[in-house]
Design a protein around this motif. Structure first.
Motif, PDB file in Angstrom:
ATOM      1  N   GLY A 163       0.792  -1.219   0.000  1.00 52.87           N
ATOM      2  CA  GLY A 163       0.000   0.000   0.000  1.00 52.87           C
ATOM      3  C   GLY A 163       0.822   1.265   0.000  1.00 52.87           C
ATOM      4  O   GLY A 163       0.271   2.362   0.170  1.00 52.87           O
ATOM      5  N   VAL A 164       2.139   1.152  -0.196  1.00 50.74           N
ATOM      6  CA  VAL A 164       3.019   2.319  -0.234  1.00 50.74           C
ATOM      7  C   VAL A 164       3.226   2.709  -1.693  1.00 50.74           C
ATOM      8  O   VAL A 164       3.949   2.036  -2.430  1.00 50.74           O
ATOM      9  CB  VAL A 164       4.365   2.029   0.448  1.00 50.74           C
ATOM     10  N   ALA A 165       2.592   3.785  -2.130  1.00 53.66           N
ATOM     11  CA  ALA A 165       2.606   4.200  -3.543  1.00 53.66           C
ATOM     12  C   ALA A 165       3.892   4.952  -3.844  1.00 53.66           C
ATOM     13  O   ALA A 165       3.919   6.174  -3.986  1.00 53.66           O
ATOM     14  CB  ALA A 165       1.388   5.050  -3.855  1.00 53.66           C
ATOM     15  N   ARG A 166       4.966   4.190  -3.973  1.00 53.11           N
ATOM     16  CA  ARG A 166       6.315   4.756  -4.158  1.00 53.11           C
ATOM     17  C   ARG A 166       6.810   4.334  -5.539  1.00 53.11           C
ATOM     18  O   ARG A 166       6.971   3.144  -5.811  1.00 53.11           O
ATOM     19  CB  ARG A 166       7.214   4.205  -3.051  1.00 53.11           C
ATOM     20  N   ASP A 167       7.025   5.299  -6.434  1.00 47.10           N
ATOM     21  CA  ASP A 167       7.417   4.983  -7.802  1.00 47.10           C
ATOM     22  C   ASP A 167       8.194   6.168  -8.370  1.00 47.10           C
ATOM     23  O   ASP A 167       7.666   7.279  -8.469  1.00 47.10           O
ATOM     24  CB  ASP A 167       6.179   4.694  -8.656  1.00 47.10           C
ATOM     25  N   VAL A 168       9.441   5.941  -8.748  1.00 45.56           N
ATOM     26  CA  VAL A 168      10.297   7.014  -9.247  1.00 45.56           C
ATOM     27  C   VAL A 168       9.702   7.652 -10.492  1.00 45.56           C
ATOM     28  O   VAL A 168       9.847   8.863 -10.713  1.00 45.56           O
ATOM     29  CB  VAL A 168      11.716   6.473  -9.541  1.00 45.56           C
ATOM     30  N   ARG A 169       9.010   6.858 -11.327  1.00 46.81           N
ATOM     31  CA  ARG A 169       8.455   7.399 -12.564  1.00 46.81           C
ATOM     32  C   ARG A 169       7.463   8.524 -12.296  1.00 46.81           C
ATOM     33  O   ARG A 169       7.286   9.408 -13.142  1.00 46.81           O
ATOM     34  CB  ARG A 169       7.780   6.277 -13.365  1.00 46.81           C
ATOM     35  N   ARG A 170       6.822   8.515 -11.150  1.00 45.22           N
ATOM     36  CA  ARG A 170       5.901   9.585 -10.778  1.00 45.22           C
ATOM     37  C   ARG A 170       6.554  10.574  -9.817  1.00 45.22           C
ATOM     38  O   ARG A 170       6.479  11.793 -10.000  1.00 45.22           O
ATOM     39  CB  ARG A 170       4.656   8.996 -10.105  1.00 45.22           C
ATOM     40  N   ASP A 171       7.225  10.056  -8.774  1.00 46.58           N
ATOM     41  CA  ASP A 171       7.716  10.920  -7.700  1.00 46.58           C
ATOM     42  C   ASP A 171       8.945  11.733  -8.093  1.00 46.58           C
ATOM     43  O   ASP A 171       9.127  12.854  -7.611  1.00 46.58           O
ATOM     44  CB  ASP A 171       8.048  10.063  -6.468  1.00 46.58           C
ATOM     45  N   HIS A 172       9.804  11.153  -8.922  1.00 41.99           N
ATOM     46  CA  HIS A 172      11.019  11.847  -9.366  1.00 41.99           C
ATOM     47  C   HIS A 172      11.138  11.655 -10.877  1.00 41.99           C
ATOM     48  O   HIS A 172      12.118  11.099 -11.374  1.00 41.99           O
ATOM     49  CB  HIS A 172      12.242  11.283  -8.638  1.00 41.99           C
ATOM     50  N   ALA A 173      10.135  12.120 -11.600  1.00 39.52           N
ATOM     51  CA  ALA A 173       9.980  11.818 -13.026  1.00 39.52           C
ATOM     52  C   ALA A 173      11.227  12.189 -13.818  1.00 39.52           C
ATOM     53  O   ALA A 173      11.846  13.233 -13.592  1.00 39.52           O
ATOM     54  CB  ALA A 173       8.759  12.550 -13.579  1.00 39.52           C
ATOM     55  N   PHE A 174      11.580  11.332 -14.758  1.00 43.09           N
ATOM     56  CA  PHE A 174      12.785  11.494 -15.558  1.00 43.09           C
ATOM     57  C   PHE A 174      12.460  11.158 -17.009  1.00 43.09           C
ATOM     58  O   PHE A 174      11.534  10.398 -17.303  1.00 43.09           O
ATOM     59  CB  PHE A 174      13.891  10.562 -15.053  1.00 43.09           C
ATOM     60  N   GLY A 175      13.220  11.728 -17.932  1.00 43.57           N
ATOM     61  CA  GLY A 175      13.061  11.398 -19.333  1.00 43.57           C
ATOM     62  C   GLY A 175      11.629  11.574 -19.824  1.00 43.57           C
ATOM     63  O   GLY A 175      10.955  12.569 -19.530  1.00 43.57           O
ATOM     64  N   VAL A 176      11.138  10.584 -20.547  1.00 43.73           N
ATOM     65  CA  VAL A 176       9.803  10.644 -21.125  1.00 43.73           C
ATOM     66  C   VAL A 176       8.722  10.662 -20.050  1.00 43.73           C
ATOM     67  O   VAL A 176       7.601  11.136 -20.294  1.00 43.73           O
ATOM     68  CB  VAL A 176       9.596   9.455 -22.094  1.00 43.73           C
ATOM     69  N   TYR A 177       9.036  10.185 -18.854  1.00 40.77           N
ATOM     70  CA  TYR A 177       8.032  10.123 -17.790  1.00 40.77           C
ATOM     71  C   TYR A 177       7.668  11.504 -17.248  1.00 40.77           C
ATOM     72  O   TYR A 177       6.707  11.635 -16.498  1.00 40.77           O
ATOM     73  CB  TYR A 177       8.526   9.215 -16.654  1.00 40.77           C
ATOM     74  N   ARG A 178       8.418  12.525 -17.626  1.00 37.88           N
ATOM     75  CA  ARG A 178       8.026  13.889 -17.253  1.00 37.88           C
ATOM     76  C   ARG A 178       6.806  14.344 -18.039  1.00 37.88           C
ATOM     77  O   ARG A 178       6.113  15.271 -17.626  1.00 37.88           O
ATOM     78  CB  ARG A 178       9.185  14.848 -17.505  1.00 37.88           C
ATOM     79  N   PHE A 179       6.545  13.694 -19.175  1.00 39.15           N
ATOM     80  CA  PHE A 179       5.472  14.140 -20.058  1.00 39.15           C
ATOM     81  C   PHE A 179       4.380  13.086 -20.256  1.00 39.15           C
ATOM     82  O   PHE A 179       3.270  13.419 -20.656  1.00 39.15           O
ATOM     83  CB  PHE A 179       6.057  14.510 -21.423  1.00 39.15           C
ATOM     84  N   ALA A 180       4.696  11.830 -20.016  1.00 39.14           N
ATOM     85  CA  ALA A 180       3.731  10.735 -20.163  1.00 39.14           C
ATOM     86  C   ALA A 180       3.734   9.939 -18.863  1.00 39.14           C
ATOM     87  O   ALA A 180       4.782   9.440 -18.442  1.00 39.14           O
ATOM     88  CB  ALA A 180       4.123   9.840 -21.339  1.00 39.14           C
TER      89      ALA A 180
END
Length: 491
Positions: free
Chosen positions: A352-369
C-alpha cells in the motif's frame, strides 16, 4: 525537508551540482537532520562514503522527499566509529553496514553490524536461537540449476519459521571500484551487467547521470525509445515471474503460458537493438538505434497481442480457488514494516506504499507521459502478484502509445566528457524498484566515486520479514514473489 532546507542542498533527479556545494556538516548535525527527515517520512536513496582529507571518510547522504519530488544532499567527515542511526531509522541498517565494510567506520549500537558482502562465518557468525526443539535449516549458497549463489539460514521450530538470515556476497565483483577513473570503454558494459536482468534500468540511470555531468539532454525521440525499452524490460521480467509463481503453486496453465510469453517481450527488446536483454541500446546522449514508422507500428501490434494473451492467462490464475488458498495471507509484510525498512518497487507497492520514481522523481519521457501507480493493500504474495499483473497492463499500454506516436527528430546528440568536480544523482524505476546511481567527478573530470544501488539492496530484508511466522515450505513462493537479484545486491 523544508525545516532543514538551509542545511541541505536540494536537487532534482538527474541534476548535476558542484560537489563542493554539498553542505559539510558536523557529525551530530548530519545525523540529526538525516534522522529528522527519515522519521518525518523521507527515506535514504543513497548513503555512501569516499576518501576525505586527513585519512577521514567523507560520508554523503541522498535523502528522498517523494511527495515534493526533491532530493536532499548533505555530508560529514567520519573516522573510526559513529553512533548508529539504525535503532531510530531501520532503513539505514544496511547502508551503515556497507560503510563499515568499505571504509571501516563502525556504527556503534547497530543491532547486527556484519559486513554486507563478506561471507566468513568464522569471523561473522550467524544469528542463532536457543530453545527446546529449535533447530536451524541451512539452504545454499549452492542451488540447483542456474540460480545464483546465496545462503539462507532459518531458525525454526518444526515447520514454523522464527527468523531468516540472508547472507550474500558470493557474486561480489567490485563493480564500483572498476568504475573509478571512468568513463572509459568498459563503463557501459560494466553497468549493463551490474544486474543482468536489469541492463536497461541500470544503463538508463548511468546515461542520465552522464548527461547531467556533461550538460546535455537526450532528444525527445531517444527519451521515448528509452521509455519503451524500460517498460519492455519490466514486462519481460514480470510476465516471467507470474509464470514462475504459478509454477510454484502447481497451477500449470498460467505457468506454461507466461513462461512462453516472456519470450515475446524479450524478442520485442531484440527488435529495438538486436539483443533480447536490451544491451547495446542506450548510450549517453540517446540511443544507438532507431525504428522506422512501419517497424514501430508492427512492434506496437506485437506488444498488444502478447499482452492480450498475458491478460487471459493471469485471469485464470486469479480465478483459481487453489491458487488463492496458497497466495492469500502468505508472506505478509505490513505497511508499517515496509515504511520502516524502506522497501521499494512492487514489494513496497504491494504493502500500500505508492512509491514509484516514474511519478515521484519523473525522468526522461516520464516527465510528459505518466503511468498510474499500481498498489495492493495486503502485503502478501497475492498483493505482490496483483501489483505485477497491473503493472504489466500499464507498461504495455505505455509502450504501445509511445511506439505509435514517436516524436520526430534525432535519436542521439553528442555527449562529451563529464565536467570536473561535479556530483549527479540519477534515479530510475527499474522493474524491481528504485535504482540509484551517484557519480562524482574529480578535478580531471574522471569518476572519483561512482555509487550504484540496486533495488535488491533495500528489499532482501523484506523477504526475511515475509518469512517470519510462516511455514518453511512457503519460502520458495515468497522468494519468487520478491525475485530479488543476488548480483545486483553484491555488485
Amino acid at each position: 525537508m523544508n525545516a532543514v532546507a538551509a542545511r541541505v542542498l536540494e536537487v532534482w533527479n538527474g541534476e548535476a551540482v558542484e560537489a563542493a556545494a554539498v553542505p559539510l556538516l558536523p557529525l551530530a548535525d548530519f545525523q540529526q537532520i538525516a534522522a529528522d527527515v527519515i522519521t518525518a517520512g523521507g527515506r535514504p536513496a543513497a548513503w555512501f562514503g569516499r576518501p576525505g582529507p586527513g585519512g577521514k571518510v567523507l560520508l554523503t547522504a541522498v535523502l528522498a522527499d517523494d511527495p515534493a519530488g526533491r532530493l536532499g544532499l548533505l555530508s560529514t567527515l567520519v573516522q573510526g566509529s559513529v553512533p548508529s542511526l539504525t535503532p531510530e531509522c531501520p532503513s539505514l541498517h544496511l547502508f551503515e553496514r556497507e560503510v563499515l565494510e568499505q571504509f571501516g567506520v563502525r556504527p556503534e549500537g547497530h543491532p547486527w553490524p556484519k559486513p554486507v558482502r563478506e561471507v566468513l562465518p568464522d569471523r561473522h557468525p550467524f544469528f542463532a536461537m536457543e530453545g527446546e526443539e529449535v533447530h536451524e535449516v541451512a539452504v545454499g549458497p549452492v542451488h540447483a540449476g542456474v540460480i545464483e549463489p546465496g545462503h539462507f539460514r532459518f531458525q525454526c521450530h518444526g515447520e514454523h519459521v522464527f527468523h531468516l538470515e540472508i547472507a550474500l556476497g558470493y557474486q561480489h565483483r567490485g563493480v564500483e571500484a572498476l568504475l573509478l577513473g571512468g568513463p572509459d570503454r568498459r563503463t557501459l558494459t560494466l553497468l549493463e551487467s551490474a544486474a543482468g536482468d536489469t541492463a536497461v534500468g541500470h544503463l538508463l540511470a548511468h546515461c542520465h547521470a552522464a548527461e547531467a555531468l556533461c550538460g546535455v539532454e537526450a532528444p525527445a525521440r531517444a527519451a521515448a525509445l528509452r521509455g519503451v525499452a524500460l517498460e519492455l524490460e519490466r514486462l519481460a521480467n514480470h510476465v516471467g515471474d507470474l509464470g514462475a509463481l504459478a509454477g510454484d503453486v502447481g497451477f500449470l496453465p498460467t505457468a506454461s503460458y507466461c513462461g512462453a510469453l516472456r519470450a515475446d517481450f524479450l524478442n520485442a527488446l531484440a527488435e529495438l537493438c538486436g539483443n533480447r536483454f536490451g544491451r547495446g541500446l542506450l548510450v549517453p546522449g540517446g540511443v544507438r538505434f532507431d525504428l522506422a514508422a512501419a517497424e514501430a507500428g508492427r512492434l506496437a501490434d506485437r506488444v498488444e497481442r502478447a499482452m492480450d494473451r498475458v491478460r487471459r492467462s493471469v485471469r485464470l490464475f486469479f480465478r483459481s480457488a487453489s491458487v488463492r488458498g496458497r497466495t492469500d495471507g502468505t508472506g505478509r509484510v505490513s505497511r508499517e514494516t515496509c515504511l520502516a525498512l524502506g522497501l521499494v518497487g512492487p514489494a513496497a507497492r504491494a504493502c500500500g506504499v505508492a512509491r514509484d520514481v516514474r511519478r515521484d522523481h519523473a525522468f526522461g519521457v516520464y516527465r510528459f507521459a505518466h503511468l498510474p501507480v499500481a498498489t495492493g493493500e495486503s502485503g502478501d504474495v497475492f498483493a505482490r502478484v496483483l501489483v505485477r499483473s497491473l503493472e504489466c497492463e500499464r507498461s504495455a499500454d505505455f509502450a504501445v502509445e509511445r511506439l505509435r506516436a514517436l516524436p520526430r527528430g534525432p535519436v542521439r546528440v553528442p555527449c562529451g566528457p563529464p565536467a570536473p568536480g561535479r556530483l549527479a544523482v540519477s534515479l530510475v524505476e527499474g522493474w524491481r524498484g528504485e535504482i540509484a546511481h551517484v557519480a562524482v567527478t574529480g578535478g580531471d573530470g574522471r569518476f572519483a566515486r561512482y555509487k550504484v544501488k540496486d533495488p535488491s539492496f533495500h528489499n532482501w530484508i523484506g523477504l526475511a520479514m515475509a518469512l517470519r511466522n510462516q511455514q518453511i515450505s512457503d519460502f520458495p513462493l515468497c522468494n519468487k514473489s520478491f525475485n530479488l537479484s543476488y548480483c545486483g545486491h553484491d555488485l
